[in-house]
Design an enzyme around this catalytic site. Structure first.
Site, PDB file in Angstrom:
ATOM      1  N   GLU A 170      47.743  41.500  46.514  1.00  0.00           N
ATOM      2  CA  GLU A 170      46.349  41.134  46.277  1.00  0.00           C
ATOM      3  C   GLU A 170      46.055  41.290  44.789  1.00  0.00           C
ATOM      4  O   GLU A 170      46.464  42.276  44.168  1.00  0.00           O
ATOM      5  CB  GLU A 170      45.418  42.023  47.093  1.00  0.00           C
ATOM      6  CG  GLU A 170      43.937  41.764  46.845  1.00  0.00           C
ATOM      7  CD  GLU A 170      43.060  42.673  47.691  1.00  0.00           C
ATOM      8  OE1 GLU A 170      43.506  43.090  48.785  1.00  0.00           O
ATOM      9  OE2 GLU A 170      41.945  42.982  47.255  1.00  0.00           O
ATOM     10  N   GLU A 186      35.685  42.718  40.706  1.00  0.00           N
ATOM     11  CA  GLU A 186      34.864  43.380  41.710  1.00  0.00           C
ATOM     12  C   GLU A 186      33.741  44.093  40.985  1.00  0.00           C
ATOM     13  O   GLU A 186      33.970  44.756  39.968  1.00  0.00           O
ATOM     14  CB  GLU A 186      35.678  44.389  42.527  1.00  0.00           C
ATOM     15  CG  GLU A 186      36.746  43.768  43.402  1.00  0.00           C
ATOM     16  CD  GLU A 186      37.515  44.812  44.180  1.00  0.00           C
ATOM     17  OE1 GLU A 186      37.156  45.075  45.334  1.00  0.00           O
ATOM     18  OE2 GLU A 186      38.495  45.364  43.615  1.00  0.00           O
TER      19      GLU A 186
END
Length: 324
Positions: free
Chosen positions: A205, A210
């Site tokens: 990932e 974020e």
């Protein structure tokens, strides 16, 4: 969007390589990005803006672009849920308690469910809920508190929100992936732009971006991978402070080459990492607005102080392939 980030808070400072594009409002057909001339000797490293190390240029050509002049579900580029795959249950992005298959990640403690106009929840007919709004070439993914009357139909989630993925529509191995966006803030607010392997497994990932909703201007960029044969998941990344991120658009991207992943803010490198084991398959892009987090620090669970309406504004999303 998994725990285990090795975080290092710091003020984002701009580098100024002579070959970096100055017009960040566009995603040109061809792009040149600066990279450190020396590969990383350690697992991952954060760049000192005053580091005099030489820079080189990587030439790229555009392979994917959406500037959101139309509704994202009208273009054929996106699907409004996780798509899944052969190894999908291991990824945990498949629903669980409080959700339909592919409509949330319960393992993370999320308190929203991802909807689209055709989604009916427990009902047999579409509810007509649309978390995607386009105004003046800007896409907003909008999270709103679930209407009381719809809570039983929507698995009693506190919020309805949106996710877009390109699995089955666009995947790519190597290259540069970029979003230009404003980052919303508030208790429980968790916007993200990230990449997963096309085979449906997890990890690898790549978290290009974020946001920690309780920490204004705090952007996180992280790589996740699995150590074989033990199977333990490792993560390495950094936090970067972009003070005006919630008010102004900025570019957040990652360059994936054969030997390294380089993270960028406004097309200037801020960190890199040796490509870990397991980054073998093409990856697809995901952009979403989650609400509530069990493990991701700086987000927290939604409460009475959480915003009634949250907008994750996105100017464009683009991908580039490295020129021969």
């Amino acid at each position: 969007m998994k725990p285990g980030v090795l975080a290092a808070i710091g003020l984002f400072a701009m580098l100024a390589p002579a070959f970096a594009q100055t017009d960040l409002t566009t995603a040109p057909n061809r792009l040149w990005l600066p990279v450190r001339n020396t590969p990383p000797d350690e697992l991952c490293r954060r760049f000192d803006p005053m580091d005099p190390s030489p820079l080189a240029a990587v030439s790229l050509h555009r392979t994917f672009h959406d500037d959101f002049d139309a509704h994202p579900l009208a273009t054929g580029r996106w699907v409004p849920h996780y798509a899944g795959g052969a190894a999908w249950p291991d990824a945990r992005y498949w629903g669980g308690d409080g959700s339909d298959f592919k409509r949330k990640d319960s393992w993370n403690g999320e308190q929203q469910i991802y909807v689209d106009p055709r989604y009916g929840g427990r009902a047999n007919t579409p509810l007509g809920l649309d978390p995607f709004k386009v105004r003046g070439g800007i896409l907003s993914i909008i999270a709103t508190r679930t209407p009381t009357a719809l809570k039983p139909v929507l698995f009693n989630n506190e919020y309805i929100s949106g996710i877009l993925t390109t699995q089955g529509q666009f995947t790519q191995k190597f290259g540069y992936f970029e979003i230009r966006s404003k980052i919303p803030v508030g208790t429980g607010v968790w916007p993200a732009f990230w990449l997963l392997a096309d085979d449906g497994g997890w990890p690898p990932e790549i978290d290009v971006l974020e946001g920690r909703g309780q920490k204004v201007g705090d952007m996180v960029m992280t790589t996740h991978w699995r150590i074989r044969p033990a199977g333990s998941v490792q993560s390495c990344g950094f936090d970067f402070l972009v003070p005006d991120a919630s008010n102004d658009f900025h570019d957040y991207g990652v360059l994936w080459t054969n030997d390294r992943l380089v993270y960028y803010i406004d097309r200037r490198p801020v960190s890199d990492i040796k490509v870990p084991v397991g980054f073998d398959d093409p990856m697809y892009m995901i952009v979403n607005l989650a609400m509530g987090a069990k493990y991701f620090q700086g987000v927290g669970f939604v409460d009475a102080e959480s915003p009634q309406v949250v907008e994750f504004q996105i100017d464009r999303i683009s991908a580039y392939q490295i020129d021969p």
